[in-house]
Design an enzyme around this catalytic site. Structure first.
Site, PDB file in Angstrom:
ATOM      1  N   CYS A   1       0.832  -1.198   0.000  1.00 15.26           N
ATOM      2  CA  CYS A   1       0.000   0.000   0.000  1.00 15.26           C
ATOM      3  C   CYS A   1       0.870   1.253   0.000  1.00 15.26           C
ATOM      4  O   CYS A   1       1.861   1.329   0.733  1.00 15.26           O
ATOM      5  CB  CYS A   1      -0.890   0.001   1.246  1.00 15.26           C
ATOM      6  SG  CYS A   1      -1.899   1.472   1.395  1.00 15.26           S
TER       7      CYS A   1
ATOM      8  N   CYS B   1      -8.190   2.119  -0.295  1.00 20.33           N
ATOM      9  CA  CYS B   1      -7.705   1.288   0.807  1.00 20.33           C
ATOM     10  C   CYS B   1      -7.638  -0.149   0.307  1.00 20.33           C
ATOM     11  O   CYS B   1      -8.684  -0.758   0.034  1.00 20.33           O
ATOM     12  CB  CYS B   1      -8.676   1.405   1.992  1.00 20.33           C
ATOM     13  SG  CYS B   1      -8.250   0.280   3.320  1.00 20.33           S
TER      14      CYS B   1
ATOM     15  N   TYR C   1     -24.807 -12.628  22.803  1.00 24.21           N
ATOM     16  CA  TYR C   1     -24.241 -11.513  22.048  1.00 24.21           C
ATOM     17  C   TYR C   1     -24.338 -11.853  20.548  1.00 24.21           C
ATOM     18  O   TYR C   1     -23.344 -11.872  19.835  1.00 24.21           O
ATOM     19  CB  TYR C   1     -22.784 -11.257  22.430  1.00 24.21           C
ATOM     20  CG  TYR C   1     -22.508 -11.107  23.907  1.00 24.21           C
ATOM     21  CD1 TYR C   1     -22.497  -9.847  24.500  1.00 24.21           C
ATOM     22  CD2 TYR C   1     -22.255 -12.216  24.720  1.00 24.21           C
ATOM     23  CE1 TYR C   1     -22.225  -9.698  25.858  1.00 24.21           C
ATOM     24  CE2 TYR C   1     -21.995 -12.078  26.073  1.00 24.21           C
ATOM     25  CZ  TYR C   1     -21.973 -10.819  26.632  1.00 24.21           C
ATOM     26  OH  TYR C   1     -21.685 -10.674  27.972  1.00 24.21           O
TER      27      TYR C   1
ATOM     28  N   ASP D   1     -19.916 -14.324  22.251  1.00 25.04           N
ATOM     29  CA  ASP D   1     -19.102 -13.497  21.350  1.00 25.04           C
ATOM     30  C   ASP D   1     -19.297 -12.028  21.724  1.00 25.04           C
ATOM     31  O   ASP D   1     -19.952 -11.271  21.018  1.00 25.04           O
ATOM     32  CB  ASP D   1     -19.550 -13.754  19.892  1.00 25.04           C
ATOM     33  CG  ASP D   1     -18.721 -12.965  18.888  1.00 25.04           C
ATOM     34  OD1 ASP D   1     -17.685 -12.393  19.272  1.00 25.04           O
ATOM     35  OD2 ASP D   1     -19.122 -12.914  17.712  1.00 25.04           O
TER      36      ASP D   1
ATOM     37  N   CYS E   1     -12.847 -10.865  19.830  1.00 24.90           N
ATOM     38  CA  CYS E   1     -11.907 -10.004  19.098  1.00 24.90           C
ATOM     39  C   CYS E   1     -10.977  -9.316  20.098  1.00 24.90           C
ATOM     40  O   CYS E   1      -9.921  -8.830  19.727  1.00 24.90           O
ATOM     41  CB  CYS E   1     -12.636  -8.995  18.227  1.00 24.90           C
ATOM     42  SG  CYS E   1     -13.768  -7.965  19.138  1.00 24.90           S
TER      43      CYS E   1
END
Ligand code: SAM
Length: 649
Positions: free
Chosen positions: A235, A329, A481, A558, A585
């Site tokens: 990038c 991006c 969740y 989660d 995460c």
């Protein structure tokens, strides 16, 4: 009122052969307004008069990042060859770092073993109970030493990179202290520099941007001696943009890095899991290493001094709260990049109307909603994008149709999933998900089939084990969740009943309509705090609606990045499902939660008093079966981690 400025000269490091970062003496500027008030000149925060040195420590501590402090501590522990995690070493610290040996005037904050321990104590105490101010003031061991030299901001230093931290940056020390590790072992002064985009073993030049407690945040200026592992980033914005952290590493090395991040989180957060030596599996790769992100949120700021037509729209520069103009991006999908172009064009046309900055939203969607979707020139992709927060997004998620008797075979196929050259990929079902553009949905569609399939295989294997041992079969699934119902719907074919719970009204409505649109009859969804699920599924509760027998039920959790909470975890163990799959995460928070879950178990098994759970209740005891990282976010340091727990009593 005239400000009286007081400048405290801090002498350079004594006896240092180094001439780079400590070449100039540090000036700490404190402006005095009156007798009772002092202003920290850098932060312009008014602080009641205290000793100047306390303010210095405060300003260093203020923005210190808990994750960085954790990682630095692990580095020091490694140097000191103490294969410990925080919890296990906590009790030994007093002896190990004998406080009597500290000379009161010694540079406490430049002494790595003490920085390590001090940071640990400060980070745990201050970050967990949010009483940073109080505990700092009351802390009797903070040395009030105004002669602590810290590196001069804006100076360029030559550094040697020792390792990578879990946020993808390099941990470095001054190059002319090449014997740093030996210095650390001897308890000598070493200051740590955190430099983005650098790899272990590299010699680099870096500019000191900001000093914190025990470390400096730096910009990378140049790589003088590159590592053999360094590759050319794809990038054009890489190195300036804060969005990607790892493009200088091959994809294979990125996967290894993420496995190590999970191992580091275990070491930092849970001595029980760490001491049990539970292996962490190799990270499961994303089929798309670039062009995977189905969502982007670029932003812009409005400044009176900046001509509006020069307003940059994009993402922050690394280490700065300043926007870098981004036209493309390369980790986003093609439709999202088309959306970025359109969104930038619309924003620039209307920029004069903005009084303050804003965040844009671009999300990929299937093309079956032509009223809101922007069509692409290349309509063959059957994809488009939406730009409004309230737009509806439609996304297809493939899952494998069958779980064979040996799901591990299927699991091994996952490594080749998405690889067009492999032909023996089993038949898939395509589920259609609809959700609102500003609500939660996973951002890497290319890996979802693998993720869902892995969760199903894990539950299949837990089931097999339980049935072999004479326990009943797992027939029900709870998706806590649940968002728009990804796991509930994705796994539904293996269960008789599935119940999802989610706090967002919009998401739960989406989950209900997603079950309907996919003609799924066995899924129900409840709106509310995840904690409410136990009232609804546990027959012992007066408001039970679903009566899911715990022995026949598995629970997927989660939660958001900050993790779950003790109330939920406590009730989870009280309910005692046959298996738990924890998807996260936020990996440190995940292991903090798991440590707590296993702690509950310990309290229950030894039957000791003072436990949070009454002794009469036969509570569940869990064992971690597998720890499996997934790369949902290639090119960044983020990692998704799935932990499988099986009930063993
Ligand atoms: C990481 S997302 C996972 C969503 C879903 N499992 C998926 O993969 O699409 C976490 C979800 O938890 C929800 N959430 C946050 N706090 C909650 C709470 N206290 N109770 C229930 N749901 C919550 C959020 O709205 C979000 O949808």
């Amino acid at each position: 009122m005239e400000l009286k400025r007081k400048i405290i000269e801090v002498s350079p490091e004594k006896n240092s052969s180094n001439t780079d970062a400590f070449e100039e003496s540090k000036q700490i500027q404190i402006s005095s307004i009156d007798e009772n008030t002092l202003i920290d000149a850098k932060s312009t925060k008014t602080i009641k008069k205290r000793k100047v040195k306390q303010i210095t420590i405060k300003s260093l501590l203020k923005n210190s990042d808990k994750a960085i402090l954790n990682d630095i501590n692990l580095f020091f522990f490694d140097c000191l060859e103490t294969n410990q995690n925080y919890n296990s070493s906590k009790n030994e610290k007093k002896n190990f770092f004998n406080t009597n040996e500290i000379n009161e005037k010694s540079s406490y904050f430049l002494n790595p073993p003490f920085i390590a321990v001090k940071n640990f104590l400060l980070s745990k105490k201050n970050f967990e109970d949010n009483s940073q101010e109080n505990s700092l003031e009351q802390d009797p061991v903070i040395p009030l030493d105004e002669s602590s030299p810290v590196p001069v901001e804006a100076k360029i230093a030559k550094l040697f990179v020792h390792c990578m931290l879990t946020n993808g940056t390099g941990l470095a020390t001054l190059l002319n202290h090449k014997d740093n590790i030996e210095n650390i072992k001897a308890g000598n002064q070493v200051w740590v520099f955190i430099v983005p985009f650098t790899l272990k073993g590299e010699v680099v030049e870096a500019k000191v941007i900001e000093n914190h407690l025990g470390y400096s945040i730096c910009d990378l200026v140049s790589v003088i001696e590159p590592s053999n592992d360094r590759i050319t980033p794809k990038c054009i914005y890489f190195g300036k943009c804060s969005g990607c952290h790892l493009q200088m590493l091959s994809y294979k090395d990125q996967l290894d890095f993420k496995k190590k991040c999970v191992q580091a989180a275990i070491r930092s957060e849970s001595s029980k899991i760490f001491n049990n030596n539970i292996p962490v599996n190799n990270t499961i790769s994303s089929p798309s290493e670039f062009a995977y992100r189905t969502k982007l949120t670029p932003h812009f700021d409005i400044f009176s001094w900046l001509p509006r037509d020069k307003t940059p729209i994009g993402f922050n520069y690394v280490n700065r709260r300043e926007v870098l103009d981004i036209e493309e991006c390369i980790i986003a999908t093609n439709p999202v990049n088309e959306g970025l172009k359109t969104s930038r064009k619309i924003t620039k046309l209307n920029i004069a109307n903005f009084k303050k900055g804003s965040t844009l939203l671009i999300r990929e969607t299937n093309l079956s909603k032509p009223s809101t979707v922007q069509l692409l020139d290349n309509s063959e992709t059957k994809k488009g994008f939406v730009l409004n927060h309230k737009d509806t997004v439609e996304e297809s998620v493939n899952v494998f149709k069958y779980l064979t008797d040996s799901p591990s075979d299927l699991l091994s196929l996952l490594e080749h999933f998405g690889d067009a050259t492999k032909t023996n990929i089993p038949e898939t079902i395509s589920y259609n998900f609809v959700y609102q553009a500003n609500s939660f949905f996973q951002n890497n569609n290319s890996i979802l089939a693998k993720l869902i399939h892995y969760v199903r295989c894990e539950l299949f294997m837990v089931n097999q084990k339980r049935v072999e041992l004479g326990y009943p079969k797992i027939q029900n699934l709870v998706d806590a969740y649940c968002g728009a119902g990804l796991f509930a719907i994705g796994c539904n074919i293996d269960f008789e009943k599935v119940v999802g719970i989610e706090i967002s009204k919009e998401s739960i409505n989406n989950a209900i309509s997603n079950a309907e649109r996919n003609l799924i009859k066995n899924c129900s969804f409840i709106q509310g705090d995840a904690l409410k699920i136990f009232d609804k599924i546990d027959a012992k509760s007066p408001s039970c609606e679903y009566n899911l027998i715990n022995d026949q039920t598995a629970v997927i959790i989660d939660p958001p990045r900050k993790g779950s909470n003790p109330d939920f975890l406590k009730q989870l163990v009280e309910y005692g499902p046959a298996a738990i799959i924890y998807v996260a995460c936020g990996v440190p928070a995940q292991f903090r939660d798991l440590d707590y879950l296993i702690q509950l178990e310990a309290i229950q098994t030894d039957g000791s008093t003072g436990s949070q759970i009454s002794k009469e209740k036969k509570s569940a005891v869990y064992k971690i079966m597998t720890i499996q990282p997934f790369d949902l976010f290639p090119q960044t340091y983020h990692v998704e981690n799935v932990v499988t727990l099986i009930r063993i009593n």
